[in-house]
Write a protein that holds these residues in place. Structure first.
Motif, PDB file in Angstrom:
ATOM      1  N   HIS A 226      88.960   5.435  53.485  1.00 51.58           N
ATOM      2  CA  HIS A 226      88.083   4.297  53.227  1.00 51.58           C
ATOM      3  C   HIS A 226      88.305   3.795  51.806  1.00 51.58           C
ATOM      4  O   HIS A 226      88.791   4.526  50.946  1.00 51.58           O
ATOM      5  N   THR A 227      87.880   2.576  51.553  1.00 50.23           N
ATOM      6  CA  THR A 227      87.883   2.037  50.198  1.00 50.23           C
ATOM      7  C   THR A 227      86.467   2.116  49.660  1.00 50.23           C
ATOM      8  O   THR A 227      85.530   1.613  50.292  1.00 50.23           O
ATOM      9  N   ALA A 228      86.313   2.764  48.513  1.00 48.88           N
ATOM     10  CA  ALA A 228      84.987   2.929  47.918  1.00 48.88           C
ATOM     11  C   ALA A 228      84.513   1.643  47.258  1.00 48.88           C
ATOM     12  O   ALA A 228      83.323   1.448  47.070  1.00 48.88           O
ATOM     13  N   GLY A 229      85.428   0.795  46.878  1.00 48.09           N
ATOM     14  CA  GLY A 229      85.067  -0.444  46.212  1.00 48.09           C
ATOM     15  C   GLY A 229      85.794  -0.576  44.890  1.00 48.09           C
ATOM     16  O   GLY A 229      86.605   0.266  44.521  1.00 48.09           O
ATOM     17  N   ASP A 230      85.484  -1.631  44.182  1.00 48.74           N
ATOM     18  CA  ASP A 230      86.081  -1.885  42.873  1.00 48.74           C
ATOM     19  C   ASP A 230      85.069  -1.540  41.798  1.00 48.74           C
ATOM     20  O   ASP A 230      83.925  -1.987  41.848  1.00 48.74           O
TER      21      ASP A 230
ATOM     22  N   ILE B 179      79.225   1.071  33.932  1.00 48.44           N
ATOM     23  CA  ILE B 179      80.274   0.546  34.801  1.00 48.44           C
ATOM     24  C   ILE B 179      79.603  -0.374  35.820  1.00 48.44           C
ATOM     25  O   ILE B 179      78.414  -0.237  36.109  1.00 48.44           O
ATOM     26  N   LYS B 180      80.369  -1.303  36.347  1.00 50.37           N
ATOM     27  CA  LYS B 180      79.839  -2.234  37.335  1.00 50.37           C
ATOM     28  C   LYS B 180      80.591  -2.048  38.635  1.00 50.37           C
ATOM     29  O   LYS B 180      81.818  -1.954  38.640  1.00 50.37           O
ATOM     30  N   ILE B 181      79.846  -1.988  39.726  1.00 50.30           N
ATOM     31  CA  ILE B 181      80.467  -2.023  41.040  1.00 50.30           C
ATOM     32  C   ILE B 181      80.659  -3.497  41.354  1.00 50.30           C
ATOM     33  O   ILE B 181      79.679  -4.249  41.430  1.00 50.30           O
ATOM     34  N   VAL B 182      81.903  -3.920  41.502  1.00 48.83           N
ATOM     35  CA  VAL B 182      82.187  -5.349  41.717  1.00 48.83           C
ATOM     36  C   VAL B 182      81.553  -5.760  43.042  1.00 48.83           C
ATOM     37  O   VAL B 182      81.777  -5.148  44.083  1.00 48.83           O
ATOM     38  N   GLY B 183      80.730  -6.788  43.000  1.00 51.29           N
ATOM     39  CA  GLY B 183      79.996  -7.234  44.177  1.00 51.29           C
ATOM     40  C   GLY B 183      78.699  -6.472  44.368  1.00 51.29           C
ATOM     41  O   GLY B 183      78.007  -6.647  45.362  1.00 51.29           O
ATOM     42  N   GLY B 184      78.357  -5.609  43.421  1.00 49.83           N
ATOM     43  CA  GLY B 184      77.142  -4.806  43.518  1.00 49.83           C
ATOM     44  C   GLY B 184      76.432  -4.743  42.187  1.00 49.83           C
ATOM     45  O   GLY B 184      76.451  -5.695  41.420  1.00 49.83           O
ATOM     46  N   GLY B 185      75.844  -3.593  41.914  1.00 52.74           N
ATOM     47  CA  GLY B 185      75.064  -3.450  40.694  1.00 52.74           C
ATOM     48  C   GLY B 185      75.787  -2.672  39.615  1.00 52.74           C
ATOM     49  O   GLY B 185      76.994  -2.421  39.690  1.00 52.74           O
ATOM     50  N   TYR B 186      75.028  -2.285  38.614  1.00 48.91           N
ATOM     51  CA  TYR B 186      75.547  -1.531  37.485  1.00 48.91           C
ATOM     52  C   TYR B 186      75.190  -0.065  37.634  1.00 48.91           C
ATOM     53  O   TYR B 186      74.153   0.279  38.198  1.00 48.91           O
ATOM     54  N   LEU B 187      76.046   0.806  37.100  1.00 45.26           N
ATOM     55  CA  LEU B 187      75.780   2.234  37.066  1.00 45.26           C
ATOM     56  C   LEU B 187      75.794   2.674  35.609  1.00 45.26           C
ATOM     57  O   LEU B 187      76.578   2.177  34.809  1.00 45.26           O
TER      58      LEU B 187
END
Length: 126
Positions: free
Chosen positions: A102-106, A115-123
């Motif tokens: 699977h792809t976890a995302g960018d 860090i930012k999940i591209v298309g999502g929120g910040y961690l």
């Protein structure tokens, strides 16, 4: 004799200009190499109020904080990543429950604590 030198000079400049145009107009290539493991910038524990990730050298654990840590906290193994932008990495992993990749995302590294999940929120680092 002078006309011959002028002709050779013009020919040389025309060839040089043509080669320069080839270099400028040639399409740029981007490396799409997949690297083994997790990028060093992402190592450690990252959370927000909804989710959390703990990145190790060759794997990571993700959990949903709304449900709790146990139901979704299992290791994603055989992680590979690709650089898709400046400090932006696309993670790919093997899901041990389904045995599929699977792809976890960018993930975009902003600084040592965000860090930012591209298309999502910040961690945020914990």
């Amino acid at each position: 004799m002078e006309a011959k030198k002028l002709f050779v000079l013009k020919l040389f400049l025309a060839i040089l200009t043509g080669l320069g145009m080839l270099v400028v107009l040639s399409p740029s290539t981007s490396a799409s190499t997949w690297h083994k493991g997790v990028p060093k910038l992402l190592y450690g524990r990252w959370e927000n109020k909804y989710a959390g990730f703990h990145f190790y050298k060759k794997s990571f654990v993700a959990w949903d904080r709304q449900i709790g840590y146990v139901p979704t906290a299992y290791a994603r193994i055989k992680v590979t990543y690709k650089v898709v932008g400046r400090h932006t990495y696309r993670l790919h992993y093997l899901d041990i429950r389904s045995n599929y990749y699977h792809t976890a995302g960018d993930f975009h590294y902003i600084n040592e604590s965000v860090i930012k999940i591209v298309g999502g929120g910040y961690l945020y680092r914990y």
